[in-house]
Design a protein around this motif. Structure first.
Motif, PDB file in Angstrom:
ATOM      1  N   ASN A  68      -7.650   7.528   8.121  1.00 34.92           N
ATOM      2  CA  ASN A  68      -7.022   6.316   7.561  1.00 34.92           C
ATOM      3  C   ASN A  68      -7.939   5.104   7.721  1.00 34.92           C
ATOM      4  N   VAL A  69      -9.119   5.320   8.299  1.00 37.68           N
ATOM      5  CA  VAL A  69     -10.065   4.201   8.449  1.00 37.68           C
ATOM      6  C   VAL A  69     -10.630   3.890   7.063  1.00 37.68           C
ATOM      7  N   CYS A  77      -1.538  -1.804   0.557  1.00 32.16           N
ATOM      8  CA  CYS A  77      -1.717  -0.565   1.321  1.00 32.16           C
ATOM      9  C   CYS A  77      -1.262  -0.724   2.773  1.00 32.16           C
ATOM     10  N   ALA A  78      -0.362   0.148   3.204  1.00 32.51           N
ATOM     11  CA  ALA A  78       0.100   0.147   4.599  1.00 32.51           C
ATOM     12  C   ALA A  78      -0.553   1.277   5.392  1.00 32.51           C
ATOM     13  N   PHE A  79      -1.321   2.083   4.705  1.00 32.85           N
ATOM     14  CA  PHE A  79      -1.875   3.301   5.299  1.00 32.85           C
ATOM     15  C   PHE A  79      -3.187   3.035   6.040  1.00 32.85           C
ATOM     16  N   ARG A  80      -3.996   2.156   5.499  1.00 28.84           N
ATOM     17  CA  ARG A  80      -5.359   1.954   6.019  1.00 28.84           C
ATOM     18  C   ARG A  80      -5.351   1.431   7.453  1.00 28.84           C
ATOM     19  N   SER A  81      -6.496   1.634   8.109  1.00 27.39           N
ATOM     20  CA  SER A  81      -6.645   1.146   9.465  1.00 27.39           C
ATOM     21  C   SER A  81      -8.068   0.630   9.659  1.00 27.39           C
ATOM     22  N   ASP A  82      -8.218  -0.357  10.547  1.00 25.97           N
ATOM     23  CA  ASP A  82      -9.565  -0.757  10.950  1.00 25.97           C
ATOM     24  C   ASP A  82     -10.077   0.258  11.965  1.00 25.97           C
ATOM     25  N   LEU A  83     -11.388   0.218  12.158  1.00 28.42           N
ATOM     26  CA  LEU A  83     -12.026   1.194  13.053  1.00 28.42           C
ATOM     27  C   LEU A  83     -11.456   1.150  14.471  1.00 28.42           C
ATOM     28  N   LYS A  84     -11.037  -0.043  14.891  1.00 31.02           N
ATOM     29  CA  LYS A  84     -10.585  -0.162  16.288  1.00 31.02           C
ATOM     30  C   LYS A  84      -9.069  -0.310  16.424  1.00 31.02           C
ATOM     31  N   ASP A  85      -8.342  -0.168  15.332  1.00 34.44           N
ATOM     32  CA  ASP A  85      -6.867  -0.225  15.412  1.00 34.44           C
ATOM     33  C   ASP A  85      -6.342   0.943  16.228  1.00 34.44           C
ATOM     34  N   THR A  90      -9.058  10.187  12.738  1.00 37.63           N
ATOM     35  CA  THR A  90     -10.005  10.919  11.891  1.00 37.63           C
ATOM     36  C   THR A  90      -9.906  12.391  12.265  1.00 37.63           C
ATOM     37  N   PHE A  91      -9.743  13.236  11.285  1.00 37.88           N
ATOM     38  CA  PHE A  91      -9.594  14.668  11.547  1.00 37.88           C
ATOM     39  C   PHE A  91     -10.929  15.308  11.943  1.00 37.88           C
ATOM     40  N   THR A  92     -10.833  16.251  12.872  1.00 36.82           N
ATOM     41  CA  THR A  92     -11.979  17.124  13.178  1.00 36.82           C
ATOM     42  C   THR A  92     -11.848  18.375  12.303  1.00 36.82           C
ATOM     43  N   ASP A  93     -12.893  19.196  12.317  1.00 37.34           N
ATOM     44  CA  ASP A  93     -12.822  20.457  11.557  1.00 37.34           C
ATOM     45  C   ASP A  93     -11.653  21.308  12.043  1.00 37.34           C
ATOM     46  N   ASP A  94     -11.425  21.318  13.364  1.00 37.34           N
ATOM     47  CA  ASP A  94     -10.324  22.131  13.903  1.00 37.34           C
ATOM     48  C   ASP A  94      -8.972  21.639  13.389  1.00 37.34           C
ATOM     49  N   GLU A 110      -1.510  24.588  -3.210  1.00 34.02           N
ATOM     50  CA  GLU A 110      -2.360  23.405  -3.401  1.00 34.02           C
ATOM     51  C   GLU A 110      -2.442  22.599  -2.111  1.00 34.02           C
ATOM     52  N   ILE A 111      -3.621  22.037  -1.868  1.00 29.25           N
ATOM     53  CA  ILE A 111      -3.743  21.043  -0.804  1.00 29.25           C
ATOM     54  C   ILE A 111      -4.247  19.749  -1.461  1.00 29.25           C
ATOM     55  N   HIS A 112      -3.525  18.673  -1.194  1.00 26.99           N
ATOM     56  CA  HIS A 112      -3.815  17.376  -1.832  1.00 26.99           C
ATOM     57  C   HIS A 112      -4.511  16.509  -0.781  1.00 26.99           C
ATOM     58  N   VAL A 113      -5.775  16.184  -1.036  1.00 23.54           N
ATOM     59  CA  VAL A 113      -6.597  15.514  -0.019  1.00 23.54           C
ATOM     60  C   VAL A 113      -7.063  14.145  -0.515  1.00 23.54           C
ATOM     61  N   VAL A 114      -6.599  13.097   0.139  1.00 21.17           N
ATOM     62  CA  VAL A 114      -7.140  11.746  -0.105  1.00 21.17           C
ATOM     63  C   VAL A 114      -7.099  10.984   1.212  1.00 21.17           C
ATOM     64  N   GLY A 115      -7.920   9.956   1.319  1.00 19.55           N
ATOM     65  CA  GLY A 115      -7.910   9.217   2.578  1.00 19.55           C
ATOM     66  C   GLY A 115      -8.579   7.872   2.442  1.00 19.55           C
ATOM     67  N   GLY A 116      -8.923   7.300   3.586  1.00 21.00           N
ATOM     68  CA  GLY A 116      -9.606   6.018   3.586  1.00 21.00           C
ATOM     69  C   GLY A 116     -11.108   6.212   3.404  1.00 21.00           C
ATOM     70  N   LEU A 117     -11.802   5.100   3.168  1.00 19.42           N
ATOM     71  CA  LEU A 117     -13.259   5.132   3.000  1.00 19.42           C
ATOM     72  C   LEU A 117     -13.878   4.674   4.319  1.00 19.42           C
ATOM     73  N   HIS A 118     -14.193   5.661   5.128  1.00 23.01           N
ATOM     74  CA  HIS A 118     -14.638   5.416   6.500  1.00 23.01           C
ATOM     75  C   HIS A 118     -16.125   5.058   6.473  1.00 23.01           C
ATOM     76  N   HIS A 119     -16.434   3.827   6.859  1.00 23.26           N
ATOM     77  CA  HIS A 119     -17.823   3.366   6.698  1.00 23.26           C
ATOM     78  C   HIS A 119     -18.785   3.994   7.700  1.00 23.26           C
ATOM     79  N   GLN A 120     -18.252   4.731   8.694  1.00 23.16           N
ATOM     80  CA  GLN A 120     -19.182   5.412   9.608  1.00 23.16           C
ATOM     81  C   GLN A 120     -19.291   6.901   9.304  1.00 23.16           C
TER      82      GLN A 120
END
Ligand code: V47
Ligand code: SF4
Length: 388
Positions: A68-69, A77-85, A90-94, A110-120
């Motif tokens: 959500n970063v 948008c109520a979903f997004r987050s700052d890096l330090k919120d 952030t999901f790991t592979d596991d 189906e799997i529907h995948v969307v998220g935030g634009l994580h600058h790191q």
């Protein structure tokens, strides 16, 4: 007869729709602003039944919002987050693999995948999300990344959006969802999400996806600072691209949810507005096969009524949805197949489980395995009957 100050003109437009003609931009604005809702619904239902008979589609899907970063700050948008919120994640592979296992166990197609634009996170991280899902479960269709995300990946990599799409496709991407469209018109877009890809860029990326053989969806976020003419402009732009590529599958009108957003003073659209936009969309998008009533945001009751106001699809069982629930949606996070069937049958329609590409899904065994069935023939829906 449709009530309004333009009764004569509206009757002419109605006759045109009945005869299968195309509604112009000006006529669309008249319908949006002045047509009686029930008559608009009746006309939309004509178009709906011409295209899809009595069928109402749903799919079994699961959502994954891997982070959500987000660098952007769209005011809706109520979903997004700052890096330090505190709410960042952030999901790991596991974690991704766990979600895929859950999808498999639920028999999701189906799997529907969307998220935030994580600058790191680089492009490889996003590519890896698709690769991990595809390698763990090649039979599940990956509907991932909005045009806004593809545009961001192009910025990150300095590669063309077409090249980005090719790499995603090669990693396992099956199609693209319709998000990020919001309202194309700059008068609105510049106020609600000025930094991200504009309307022209969104259309360009969907055109490229279609040219690469990927099917895509389209959305419109309404009920904030938009006006009816912005809806009609948006729908006309989509219709023009669809004439050229025929790559869109479904259009999904998205009702704005104001809670926890920068527009929390806005009253969320009423049920009547939801039905008006649904019906208008069905009428204007005469070259789209499907219009989706996304029950997560409309609520089950309005979604059920929408099946007679132009919609022929309820989306799916939708587990783990975050974007609307963060913005105050009161709907459950998922519906069972039985609940979806009941909604559809009560509305007088025939439920058909489809995959992402609108092929009939046949369940086997305990329902967690499935295969693609015979092609869907709309005429079959006109003779079949169902009861609750
Ligand atoms: O682009 C964000 C919208 C979209 C809010 O393609 C909001 O099958 C309302 O596109 N209130 C993402 N809407 C979801 C999306 C979608 C959903 C279901 C099916 C498909 C499909 C696509 O959600 C965003 C934005 O337009 N959104 N915040 C909000 N507060
Ligand atoms: Fe970021 Fe998407 Fe939210 Fe905009 S709508 S702030 S791009 S997550």
């Amino acid at each position: 007869m449709i009530a309004g100050t333009n009764d004569g003109i509206i009757s002419e437009i109605a006759a045109k729709i009945e005869a299968g003609g195309r509604v112009t931009f000006d006529e669309g604005v008249i319908l949006a602003e002045q047509a009686d809702l029930l008559e608009l619904g009746r006309l939309a239902n004509r178009v709906r039944e011409r295209k899809n008979g009595n069928f109402a589609y749903y799919n079994t899907n699961i959502h994954l919002n891997p982070t959500n970063v987000c660098v952007y700050r769209c005011v809706f948008c109520a979903f997004r987050s700052d890096l330090k919120d505190a709410k960042r994640y952030t999901f790991t592979d596991d974690m991704i693999l766990e979600r895929v296992a859950e999808a498999k166990a639920a028999g999701a197609t189906e799997i529907h995948v969307v998220g935030g634009l994580h600058h790191q996170k680089g492009f490889d991280w996003y590519l890896n999300v698709v690769r991990v899902i595809h390698e763990a479960c090649p039979e599940i269709h990956i509907k991932a990344w909005t045009a806004v995300e593809i545009n961001w990946f192009s910025y990150l990599t300095k590669q063309s959006t077409r090249r980005v799409l090719e790499q995603m496709r090669d990693a396992g991407l099956g199609s693209m969802p319709g998000g990020g469209a919001e309202i194309f018109h700059a008068d609105v877009r510049d106020k609600i999400c000025e930094h991200k890809a504009d309307g022209e860029e969104w259309i360009k990326i969907h055109r490229e996806a279609h040219e690469l053989g990927l099917r895509t969806n389209a959305t419109m976020l309404y009920g904030h600072i938009d006006q009816p003419m912005h809806w009609v402009d948006h729908l006309c732009r989509l219709r023009t691209l669809q004439d050229q590529t025929h790559g869109f599958q479904t259009f999904i009108p998205l009702a704005f949810h104001p809670d926890n957003t920068g527009l929390d003073h806005v009253t969320k659209p009423s049920g009547l507005t939801d039905l008006r936009v649904m019906a208008l969309s069905r009428i204007m998008l005469d070259n789209f096969d499907h219009i989706k009533a996304y029950w997560i945001m409309l609520g089950e009751k309005t979604a059920q009524v929408a099946l007679s106001f132009g919609a022929d699809d309820l989306d799916g069982t939708v587990v783990h949805e975050l974007i609307y629930h963060d913005a105050g949606a009161k709907t459950p996070e998922g519906l069972t197949v039985d609940q979806i069937h009941r909604l559809i049958i009560e509305a007088g329609r025939i439920p058909v489980e489809r995959d992402t590409l609108y092929r009939r899904v046949i369940r086997e065994g305990n329902g967690s395995t499935w295969r693609i069935g015979e092609p869907i023939r709309v005429n079959d829906s006109r003779v079949a009957t169902v009861s609750v």
